[in-house]
Design an enzyme around this catalytic site. Structure first.
Site, PDB file in Angstrom:
ATOM      1  N   ASP A  13     -27.588 -36.612  34.376  1.00 11.51           N
ATOM      2  CA  ASP A  13     -28.503 -37.726  34.665  1.00 11.51           C
ATOM      3  C   ASP A  13     -29.694 -37.728  33.695  1.00 11.51           C
ATOM      4  O   ASP A  13     -30.364 -36.705  33.518  1.00 11.51           O
ATOM      5  CB  ASP A  13     -29.000 -37.592  36.122  1.00 11.51           C
ATOM      6  CG  ASP A  13     -29.702 -38.847  36.600  1.00 11.51           C
ATOM      7  OD1 ASP A  13     -30.678 -39.274  35.943  1.00 11.51           O
ATOM      8  OD2 ASP A  13     -29.293 -39.405  37.625  1.00 11.51           O
ATOM      9  N   ARG A  15     -32.514 -38.744  33.909  1.00 11.96           N
ATOM     10  CA  ARG A  15     -33.850 -38.543  34.493  1.00 11.96           C
ATOM     11  C   ARG A  15     -34.149 -37.078  34.802  1.00 11.96           C
ATOM     12  O   ARG A  15     -35.206 -36.765  35.351  1.00 11.96           O
ATOM     13  CB  ARG A  15     -33.968 -39.377  35.783  1.00 11.96           C
ATOM     14  CG  ARG A  15     -33.796 -40.867  35.547  1.00 11.96           C
ATOM     15  CD  ARG A  15     -33.529 -41.607  36.839  1.00 11.96           C
ATOM     16  NE  ARG A  15     -32.250 -41.212  37.435  1.00 11.96           N
ATOM     17  CZ  ARG A  15     -31.780 -41.693  38.581  1.00 11.96           C
ATOM     18  NH1 ARG A  15     -32.470 -42.585  39.259  1.00 11.96           N
ATOM     19  NH2 ARG A  15     -30.616 -41.285  39.055  1.00 11.96           N
ATOM     20  N   CYS A  53     -27.413 -31.614  36.036  1.00  8.39           N
ATOM     21  CA  CYS A  53     -26.687 -32.886  35.996  1.00  8.39           C
ATOM     22  C   CYS A  53     -26.989 -33.610  34.674  1.00  8.39           C
ATOM     23  O   CYS A  53     -28.085 -33.493  34.122  1.00  8.39           O
ATOM     24  CB  CYS A  53     -27.107 -33.757  37.177  1.00  8.39           C
ATOM     25  SG  CYS A  53     -26.200 -35.328  37.256  1.00  8.39           S
ATOM     26  N   CYS A 108     -28.258 -38.104  43.500  1.00  5.88           N
ATOM     27  CA  CYS A 108     -27.304 -37.910  42.395  1.00  5.88           C
ATOM     28  C   CYS A 108     -26.157 -38.922  42.521  1.00  5.88           C
ATOM     29  O   CYS A 108     -25.456 -38.961  43.536  1.00  5.88           O
ATOM     30  CB  CYS A 108     -26.759 -36.482  42.429  1.00  5.88           C
ATOM     31  SG  CYS A 108     -25.589 -36.153  41.099  1.00  5.88           S
ATOM     32  N   HIS A 130     -30.021 -32.692  41.895  1.00 10.60           N
ATOM     33  CA  HIS A 130     -31.142 -33.588  42.190  1.00 10.60           C
ATOM     34  C   HIS A 130     -30.761 -34.538  43.312  1.00 10.60           C
ATOM     35  O   HIS A 130     -29.589 -34.899  43.468  1.00 10.60           O
ATOM     36  CB  HIS A 130     -31.565 -34.363  40.935  1.00 10.60           C
ATOM     37  CG  HIS A 130     -30.527 -35.307  40.423  1.00 10.60           C
ATOM     38  ND1 HIS A 130     -30.602 -36.665  40.626  1.00 10.60           N
ATOM     39  CD2 HIS A 130     -29.384 -35.101  39.740  1.00 10.60           C
ATOM     40  CE1 HIS A 130     -29.544 -37.232  40.073  1.00 10.60           C
ATOM     41  NE2 HIS A 130     -28.791 -36.317  39.526  1.00 10.60           N
TER      42      HIS A 130
HETATM   43 ZN   LIG Z   1     -26.765 -36.397  39.120  1.00 11.81          ZN
END
Ligand SMILES: [Zn+2]
Length: 194
Positions: free
Chosen positions: A44, A46, A42, A101, A98
């Site tokens: 993302d 993090r 992803c 999400c 994750h």
């Molecule tokens: Zn995500």
């Protein structure tokens, strides 16, 4: 100092630290790229592949998009997949999602977020496919299960892809994995073992 200057300064310190740890670090990286892993994860902020895996530059070939989707007509993802499998000859393809999400959760709650709704429509299709199971759940449990289902289904899309099927037919040593990452403790879980 503006933000980009700060980034460049941060980069300079990192480069110096790498060189003081290993003077030949960059020379050996320039010489060749032979990663063993393709990471499809992803976007993302993090969930950065190398940091999570505790691997240095050169070890992971990375493709990231919102909600780690592997769509049969996404030429960006498919080009990465083909290059990784046929040129770099990675041994492991890791699809990593994750918990928590935002893309998965947005697809569950509905509503409109603009252009990205079209992309998240792929997850909405999956949530309909698994409606019997998901309708028994709510809140964080439902979101968590949908995140897991999404990883498993995207890994299945990798396995079904002609690039991967042809490689396996040729006898190439190639394995597809479904992992999910917890933002809460920084640990990965292998979903294919559950
Ligand atoms: Zn995500």
């Amino acid at each position: 100092m503006n933000e980009i200057k700060q980034l460049l300064e941060s980069n300079r310190k990192w480069s110096e630290a790498q060189k003081s740890n290993d003077p030949s670090f960059f020379e050996s990286l320039v010489a060749r790229q032979t990663p063993r892993y393709l990471w499809i994860g992803c976007s993302d902020s993090r969930v950065p592949a190398n940091q999570i895996l505790n691997l240095p530059p050169g070890d992971v070939f990375v493709h990231r998009n919102v909600a780690n989707l592997v769509i049969h007509t996404d030429f960006n993802c498919l080009s990465v997949l083909q290059y990784a499998v046929e040129v770099l000859k990675v041994k492991h393809i890791i699809v990593c999602g994750h918990y928590g999400c935002g893309g998965v959760e947005a697809s569950l709650v509905g509503g409109t977020k603009g252009l990205i709704d079209n992309w998240l429509g792929h997850i909405r299709d999956l949530s309909q496919k698994y409606d019997d199971e998901l309708s028994q759940l709510s809140g964080e449990q439902k979101s968590a299960r949908m995140c897991e289902i999404n990883v498993l289904e995207q890994a299945e899309n990798v396995r079904r892809n002609s690039i991967v099927k042809e490689a396996l037919k040729r006898g190439q040593d190639l394995h597809v994995h479904s992992l999910i990452y917890s933002l809460k403790n920084g640990l990965l879980k292998d979903l294919s073992q559950h």
